[in-house]
Design a protein around this motif. Sequence first.
Motif, PDB file in Angstrom:
ATOM      1  N   PRO A 118       0.892  -1.150   0.003  1.00  0.00           N
ATOM      2  CA  PRO A 118       0.140  -0.085   0.046  1.00  0.00           C
ATOM      3  C   PRO A 118       0.954   1.076   0.032  1.00  0.00           C
ATOM      4  O   PRO A 118       2.017   1.408   0.441  1.00  0.00           O
ATOM      5  CB  PRO A 118      -0.912  -0.082   1.336  1.00  0.00           C
ATOM      6  N   PRO A 119       0.315   2.564  -0.669  1.00  0.00           N
ATOM      7  CA  PRO A 119       0.977   3.393  -0.484  1.00  0.00           C
ATOM      8  C   PRO A 119       1.013   4.286   0.936  1.00  0.00           C
ATOM      9  O   PRO A 119       0.336   4.005   1.894  1.00  0.00           O
ATOM     10  CB  PRO A 119       0.135   4.596  -1.333  1.00  0.00           C
ATOM     11  N   CYS A 120       2.402   5.119   1.041  1.00  0.00           N
ATOM     12  CA  CYS A 120       2.174   5.580   2.437  1.00  0.00           C
ATOM     13  C   CYS A 120       1.743   7.065   2.460  1.00  0.00           C
ATOM     14  O   CYS A 120       2.205   7.909   1.772  1.00  0.00           O
ATOM     15  CB  CYS A 120       3.689   5.659   2.695  1.00  0.00           C
ATOM     16  N   PHE A 121       0.646   7.138   3.051  1.00  0.00           N
ATOM     17  CA  PHE A 121      -0.036   8.830   2.934  1.00  0.00           C
ATOM     18  C   PHE A 121       0.718   9.585   3.900  1.00  0.00           C
ATOM     19  O   PHE A 121       1.275   9.204   4.636  1.00  0.00           O
ATOM     20  CB  PHE A 121      -1.603   8.524   3.164  1.00  0.00           C
ATOM     21  N   LYS A 122       0.779  10.982   3.161  1.00  0.00           N
ATOM     22  CA  LYS A 122       1.289  11.993   3.875  1.00  0.00           C
ATOM     23  C   LYS A 122       0.115  12.341   5.119  1.00  0.00           C
ATOM     24  O   LYS A 122      -1.149  12.344   4.838  1.00  0.00           O
ATOM     25  CB  LYS A 122       1.623  13.071   2.940  1.00  0.00           C
ATOM     26  N   THR A 123       0.705  12.959   6.281  1.00  0.00           N
ATOM     27  CA  THR A 123      -0.079  13.504   7.313  1.00  0.00           C
ATOM     28  C   THR A 123      -0.472  15.090   6.917  1.00  0.00           C
ATOM     29  O   THR A 123       0.084  15.485   6.047  1.00  0.00           O
ATOM     30  CB  THR A 123       0.476  13.502   8.461  1.00  0.00           C
ATOM     31  N   ALA A 124      -1.425  15.469   7.503  1.00  0.00           N
ATOM     32  CA  ALA A 124      -2.050  16.649   7.282  1.00  0.00           C
ATOM     33  C   ALA A 124      -0.825  17.815   7.628  1.00  0.00           C
ATOM     34  O   ALA A 124      -0.570  18.811   6.905  1.00  0.00           O
ATOM     35  CB  ALA A 124      -3.381  17.212   8.199  1.00  0.00           C
ATOM     36  N   LYS A 125       0.116  17.332   8.579  1.00  0.00           N
ATOM     37  CA  LYS A 125       1.160  18.281   8.911  1.00  0.00           C
ATOM     38  C   LYS A 125       2.097  18.505   7.658  1.00  0.00           C
ATOM     39  O   LYS A 125       2.591  19.373   7.506  1.00  0.00           O
ATOM     40  CB  LYS A 125       1.835  17.723  10.034  1.00  0.00           C
ATOM     41  N   GLN A 126       2.286  17.072   7.271  1.00  0.00           N
ATOM     42  CA  GLN A 126       3.391  17.163   6.062  1.00  0.00           C
ATOM     43  C   GLN A 126       2.948  17.820   4.830  1.00  0.00           C
ATOM     44  O   GLN A 126       3.438  18.259   4.052  1.00  0.00           O
ATOM     45  CB  GLN A 126       3.478  15.472   5.845  1.00  0.00           C
ATOM     46  N   LEU A 127       1.304  17.837   4.552  1.00  0.00           N
ATOM     47  CA  LEU A 127       0.866  18.639   3.563  1.00  0.00           C
ATOM     48  C   LEU A 127       0.844  19.970   3.778  1.00  0.00           C
ATOM     49  O   LEU A 127       0.362  20.762   2.723  1.00  0.00           O
ATOM     50  CB  LEU A 127      -0.597  17.731   3.136  1.00  0.00           C
ATOM     51  N   ALA A 128       0.887  20.560   4.857  1.00  0.00           N
ATOM     52  CA  ALA A 128       0.563  21.885   5.091  1.00  0.00           C
ATOM     53  C   ALA A 128       1.092  22.874   4.293  1.00  0.00           C
ATOM     54  O   ALA A 128       0.489  23.974   4.086  1.00  0.00           O
ATOM     55  CB  ALA A 128       0.799  22.200   6.631  1.00  0.00           C
ATOM     56  N   SER A 129       2.357  22.879   3.988  1.00  0.00           N
ATOM     57  CA  SER A 129       3.061  23.726   3.225  1.00  0.00           C
ATOM     58  C   SER A 129       2.440  24.127   1.806  1.00  0.00           C
ATOM     59  O   SER A 129       2.381  25.264   1.224  1.00  0.00           O
ATOM     60  CB  SER A 129       4.567  23.558   2.917  1.00  0.00           C
ATOM     61  N   LYS A 130       1.976  22.962   1.141  1.00  0.00           N
ATOM     62  CA  LYS A 130       1.398  22.845  -0.270  1.00  0.00           C
ATOM     63  C   LYS A 130      -0.139  22.805  -0.262  1.00  0.00           C
ATOM     64  O   LYS A 130      -0.815  23.276  -1.225  1.00  0.00           O
ATOM     65  CB  LYS A 130       1.837  21.734  -1.173  1.00  0.00           C
ATOM     66  N   LEU A 131      -0.663  22.411   0.727  1.00  0.00           N
ATOM     67  CA  LEU A 131      -2.004  22.283   0.792  1.00  0.00           C
ATOM     68  C   LEU A 131      -2.525  22.926   2.157  1.00  0.00           C
ATOM     69  O   LEU A 131      -3.233  21.838   2.970  1.00  0.00           O
ATOM     70  CB  LEU A 131      -2.683  20.633   0.467  1.00  0.00           C
ATOM     71  N   PRO A 132      -2.685  24.026   2.342  1.00  0.00           N
ATOM     72  CA  PRO A 132      -2.679  24.586   3.740  1.00  0.00           C
ATOM     73  C   PRO A 132      -4.212  24.228   4.201  1.00  0.00           C
ATOM     74  O   PRO A 132      -4.460  24.395   5.498  1.00  0.00           O
ATOM     75  CB  PRO A 132      -2.596  25.950   3.629  1.00  0.00           C
ATOM     76  N   ARG A 133      -5.324  24.268   3.335  1.00  0.00           N
ATOM     77  CA  ARG A 133      -6.542  24.071   3.461  1.00  0.00           C
ATOM     78  C   ARG A 133      -6.958  22.316   4.125  1.00  0.00           C
ATOM     79  O   ARG A 133      -8.095  22.404   4.589  1.00  0.00           O
ATOM     80  CB  ARG A 133      -7.595  24.316   2.444  1.00  0.00           C
ATOM     81  N   ALA A 134      -5.940  21.392   3.925  1.00  0.00           N
ATOM     82  CA  ALA A 134      -6.089  20.038   4.360  1.00  0.00           C
ATOM     83  C   ALA A 134      -6.016  19.939   5.817  1.00  0.00           C
ATOM     84  O   ALA A 134      -5.102  20.494   6.513  1.00  0.00           O
ATOM     85  CB  ALA A 134      -5.172  19.229   3.567  1.00  0.00           C
ATOM     86  N   ARG A 135      -6.999  19.298   6.413  1.00  0.00           N
ATOM     87  CA  ARG A 135      -7.015  19.056   7.893  1.00  0.00           C
ATOM     88  C   ARG A 135      -7.448  17.509   7.969  1.00  0.00           C
ATOM     89  O   ARG A 135      -8.313  16.803   7.296  1.00  0.00           O
ATOM     90  CB  ARG A 135      -8.345  19.706   8.555  1.00  0.00           C
ATOM     91  N   ALA A 136      -6.913  17.060   9.325  1.00  0.00           N
ATOM     92  CA  ALA A 136      -7.251  15.682   9.697  1.00  0.00           C
ATOM     93  C   ALA A 136      -8.578  15.838  10.648  1.00  0.00           C
ATOM     94  O   ALA A 136      -8.489  16.791  11.446  1.00  0.00           O
ATOM     95  CB  ALA A 136      -6.256  15.296  10.628  1.00  0.00           C
ATOM     96  N   PRO A 137      -9.710  15.164  10.197  1.00  0.00           N
ATOM     97  CA  PRO A 137     -10.924  15.355  11.053  1.00  0.00           C
ATOM     98  C   PRO A 137     -10.878  14.999  12.477  1.00  0.00           C
ATOM     99  O   PRO A 137     -10.015  13.898  12.720  1.00  0.00           O
ATOM    100  CB  PRO A 137     -11.972  14.472  10.208  1.00  0.00           C
ATOM    101  N   ALA A 138     -11.378  15.777  13.532  1.00  0.00           N
ATOM    102  CA  ALA A 138     -11.576  15.413  14.973  1.00  0.00           C
ATOM    103  C   ALA A 138     -11.997  14.058  15.032  1.00  0.00           C
ATOM    104  O   ALA A 138     -11.252  13.135  15.837  1.00  0.00           O
ATOM    105  CB  ALA A 138     -12.037  16.502  15.734  1.00  0.00           C
ATOM    106  N   GLN A 139     -12.871  13.578  14.337  1.00  0.00           N
ATOM    107  CA  GLN A 139     -13.477  12.178  14.436  1.00  0.00           C
ATOM    108  C   GLN A 139     -13.739  11.666  13.175  1.00  0.00           C
ATOM    109  O   GLN A 139     -14.721  11.781  12.402  1.00  0.00           O
ATOM    110  CB  GLN A 139     -14.706  12.402  15.179  1.00  0.00           C
TER     111      GLN A 139
END
Length: 237
Positions: free
Chosen positions: A102-123
């Motif tokens: 399987p691919p290794c997905f980036k976390t929201a923190k890793q994505l923040a510089s290029k995709l600043p609107r991306a968030r990990a949902p609270a739930q």
Amino acid sequence: MDSQRIFLARHGERADLAEAGWSSSPEGRLDPYDPPLTARGFQQAHELGLRLQEENITQIYSSPFIRTLQTAHQVAEVLDLSVLIEQGLCEGMLSRLFPAGPPCFKTAKQLASKLPRARAPAQPVTSVPAFPETYSTARRRCNATAQALARKHPNENILLVAHGLSVEYLALSLVHQKRKGSLDIPYCCLTECIRDGPDQDSWQFGVLMQQDFLTQKEPLEEAQRQRRMWGLDDSTA
């Protein structure tokens, strides 16, 4: 709000299928299973956002793949919303698609510089799918995700950005209308599922695989070719 609407969109044009040299590029060798959008894909995603401006969308959810997040982010820029990363919307985790694992997905923190609107949902409503999936388990996972997000936002219009396989399974998990053949899902096409009344099982299609708002459409024949390439037919769908 008289009815709940869930909009489903596939990501825009992906680099590995459109650019002959991408897979052998440094980026392609580093992560061959998670290609980004092409320039055309970014344009398609922006036009998808323009198409959705008058639809009163309050939430955007995206599969964790880069191409879906980039697509959702373009829409979010137009609509001034965040993008919530939802694992249940991801590509079918089939061994034929990911033979090396399987691919290794980036976390929201890793994505923040290029995709600043991306968030990990609270739930999050689902967890990372087990690998490998079968077509049946992928369909059950999409069904559970669609139903959970519909229950979570009963009085809102939401957008789910996913993949050809998962868009098809998400749509058919909500709308149980009998139809001939499969849903061939071109890049950035839009499908609308409408629920009237309180019954969670009472859904119907609004627009279906709409792409007339795109200036650069993917030919339906190419979407069908990709569907065959992934090993899909009416028996697996």
